[in-house]
Design a protein around this motif. Structure first.
Motif, short mmCIF file in Angstrom:
data_model
loop_
_atom_site.label_atom_id
_atom_site.label_comp_id
_atom_site.label_asym_id
_atom_site.label_seq_id
_atom_site.Cartn_x
_atom_site.Cartn_y
_atom_site.Cartn_z
N HIS A 152 -6.75 -10.97 -43.91
CA HIS A 152 -5.50 -11.57 -43.45
C HIS A 152 -4.49 -10.43 -43.37
O HIS A 152 -4.20 -9.78 -44.38
N ARG A 165 1.27 -12.95 -38.64
CA ARG A 165 0.07 -13.14 -39.49
C ARG A 165 -1.15 -13.28 -38.59
O ARG A 165 -1.13 -14.06 -37.64
N THR A 167 -5.62 -13.37 -38.87
CA THR A 167 -6.85 -13.34 -39.66
C THR A 167 -7.91 -12.69 -38.79
O THR A 167 -8.22 -13.16 -37.70
#
Length: 192
Positions: A152, A165, A167
């Motif tokens: 992450h 953000r 992943t």
């Protein structure tokens, strides 16, 4: 005969600690230097011992990042990173400018290029640290999710948390601030 009303229940509020108070507790021997606790938002949080998967991943990351960053930068492993008045987290790895005098003082969060936490059993705590690191100005924060086989990546810090953000998994390239080389998620995770 009149009955007395029961008093209202007492409300209990935890007392938050400051970083200075925690350092004084360490100096006084109340908290041992080897005790596995971190100050997060004024709360002393017990941290679990390192598992083989955690230790191996930290070692793999340290070797890879040292190869990329040294000698222009410093790679620190499991060292205190003061982050505001009420937080003393200990990220698994940080990348710092090489010219900091880290023999005389701990680096400050805003001096880091990258902070990394390896999550095997610590995901809730590592997610909690995201807001602390962002508010303190850490520009890039990785949570290496060993069981989830992903990293992450949190960037663009603000007082309320990270604004960006992602992943990443597999052969996705990880952002390495201040470096022209790259690592993939597969390279930082333990082999299957």
């Amino acid at each position: 005969m009149a009955t007395m009303a029961a008093p209202p229940p007492a409300t209990m509020h935890p007392r938050p600690f400051t970083a200075d108070e925690v350092w004084r507790m360490v100096d006084a021997g109340i908290i041992r230097p080897d005790e596995r606790v971190e100050l997060l938002d004024g709360e002393l949080v017990v941290v679990s011992p390192s598992s083989p998967a955690h230790a191996g991943t930290v070692q793999r990351l340290n070797a890879a990042l040292s190869h990329i960053y040294l000698p222009e930068r410093e790679v620190r492993v499991q060292s205190v990173l003061p982050s505001g008045e009420r937080s003393l987290p200990e990220p698994d790895l940080v990348i710092l400018p090489a010219d900091l005098d880290v023999q005389r003082r701990h680096p400050r969060a805003e001096e880091t290029l990258l902070a990394i936490e390896v999550a095997v059993t610590s995901m809730p705590v590592d997610r909690r640290k995201a807001r602390i690191y962002a508010a303190a100005g850490v520009p890039v924060y990785w949570i290496v999710d060993v069981d989830g086989r992903a990293v992450h990546v949190l960037q663009d810090p603000s007082p309320d948390g990270y604004l960006t953000r992602h992943t990443l998994s597999g052969d996705a390239r990880l952002p390495l601030p201040g470096a022209e080389a790259h690592l993939t998620v597969r390279e930082v995770l333990p082999p299957l």
